[in-house]
Design a protein around this motif. Structure first.
Motif, PDB file in Angstrom:
ATOM      1  N   SER A  50      13.710  56.713  -6.283  1.00 33.81           N
ATOM      2  CA  SER A  50      14.778  57.504  -5.679  1.00 33.81           C
ATOM      3  C   SER A  50      16.137  56.968  -6.121  1.00 33.81           C
ATOM      4  N   SER A  55      20.203  60.888   2.400  1.00 35.23           N
ATOM      5  CA  SER A  55      20.506  62.279   2.058  1.00 35.23           C
ATOM      6  C   SER A  55      21.588  62.776   3.007  1.00 35.23           C
ATOM      7  N   ASN A  57      23.995  65.898   4.583  1.00 37.76           N
ATOM      8  CA  ASN A  57      24.160  67.331   4.784  1.00 37.76           C
ATOM      9  C   ASN A  57      25.389  67.557   5.660  1.00 37.76           C
ATOM     10  N   TYR A  66      23.119  62.398   8.156  1.00 38.21           N
ATOM     11  CA  TYR A  66      22.402  61.587   7.177  1.00 38.21           C
ATOM     12  C   TYR A  66      20.930  61.454   7.568  1.00 38.21           C
TER      13      TYR A  66
END
Length: 352
Positions: A50, A55, A57, A66
């Motif tokens: 990764s 991640s 948004n 997160y």
């Protein structure tokens, strides 16, 4: 191919990947193409790297911006799962391929540690997981979720966990310690009380009865628990909403939330096939009610409406939910505020 053909799977269908021009099939001796899987395949695990652990948004529909997703794909097999579509990015299909090909982010823990240690990093509650379940069956083997929780404890970093699986009970020791520092919220996703429906709707998840027992157990250990009634599917599980909230409140849940189902991308075709297999007599009614929630379509990407729906049916669901929460969830039992004052990032852990 019908989903009922494969025991323990949400679907046996293998829709074509929209990002691929060709499709893998087996060439029959008589010249007839058949799907890649004729029988229920064993689950395969694919280790991947990764680029980042967190991640981000900016959705106004989500309470946390997160998330950390140690796995892509999910053996739980929930037929309605919105994450199915994203599995096509990895070269698999959104149907059976999503359930039987699991990507394991082998370096997710070390990546997250590096991000916590970055100069200037500000702690913010992270969600485990925002996409697929962090306690799906793969976790029993790879233990990435447990390692992430251990890392959060070491750094005193806040984390919110949501799951449909009872495997979370394995990590009660870490969760208790996190809770003692006001660093964790635990949510159980419960959208039905019928074990028979579970086997069809989300076959490899824990039963509602077992999840309710865990809420009771965790609450007794001062681990704050809530529930998500998600998704509510009109004509399938909508009549259970009040009963679910009542049972969760009695078990000790401090908070409840909900979403209504939406069928974006290939999920619509998979779900319609599921209805045709298991509930053919109510297929049209269920689909029409879903469309009523989303402006006349089964799919929806509009902020707000995609989560709670709109129109008379949406208002009825919202009213029932609000009344049940008011009646059965203790108004004084709110989730505790996260304590981020003891975060040990920004290179501090390198001293040890």
């Amino acid at each position: 191919m019908k989903g009922a053909d494969f025991k323990g799977r949400g679907t046996g269908r293998q829709p074509a990947n929209i990002y691929q021009k060709s499709k893998l099939v087996l060439d029959h001796v008589e010249g007839i193409d058949i799907p890649e899987y004729e029988e229920n395949p064993s689950t395969q695990f694919f280790p991947v790297s990764s680029k980042t652990a967190l991640s981000f948004n900016d959705s106004p529909d989500l309470p946390l911006n997160y998330s950390v997703n140690p796995y892509q794909g999910c053996e739980h097999g929930c037929i309605y799962c919105y994450a199915r579509n994203s599995h096509q990015y990895w070269g698999f299909d959104a149907g059976l391929g999503f359930e039987s090909n699991i990507l394991v982010k082998k370096d997710i823990v070390s990546q997250l540690k590096r991000e916590f240690e970055q100069k200037g990093y500000e702690p913010h509650p992270i969600m485990l997981s925002g996409n697929t379940d962090c306690y799906q069956p793969a976790e029993r083997k790879f233990k990435l979720t447990r390692q992430i929780l251990e890392l959060c404890l070491a750094f005193r970093h806040p984390v919110s966990v949501i799951t449909k699986n009872s495997l979370i009970d394995r990590d009660i020791d870490i969760l208790k310690e996190l809770a003692s520092h006001k660093l964790v919220h635990v949510y159980f996703s419960i959208n039905h009380l019928d074990p028979g429906l579970k086997l069809l709707l989300e076959p490899r998840t824990a039963t509602a009865r077992l999840k309710l027992k865990l809420i009771q157990k965790f609450s007794a250990e001062n681990i704050p628990c809530g529930i998500m009634v998600a998704p509510i599917i009109p004509g399938i599980n909508s009549e259970d909403v009040t009963k679910i909230i009542e049972a969760a409140g009695k078990a000790g849940a401090k908070k409840a939330g909900y979403t209504v189902v939406r069928l974006n991308g290939q999920i619509k075709d998979l779900f319609e096939g599921w209805l045709e297999t298991h509930f053919p007599d109510r297929k049209d009614k269920v689909m029409h009610q879903i469309e009523q929630l989303h402006g006349g379509k089964a799919n929806d990407s509009a902020w707000g409406r995609r989560i709670k729906g709109e129109g008379p049916l949406s208002q009825t669901i919202a009213g029932l939910f609000k009344l049940a929460v008011h009646k059965y969830i203790d108004p004084n039992g709110r989730m505790p505020e996260y304590d981020m004052s003891h975060f040990k990032g920004n290179g501090q852990m390198k001293l040890f």
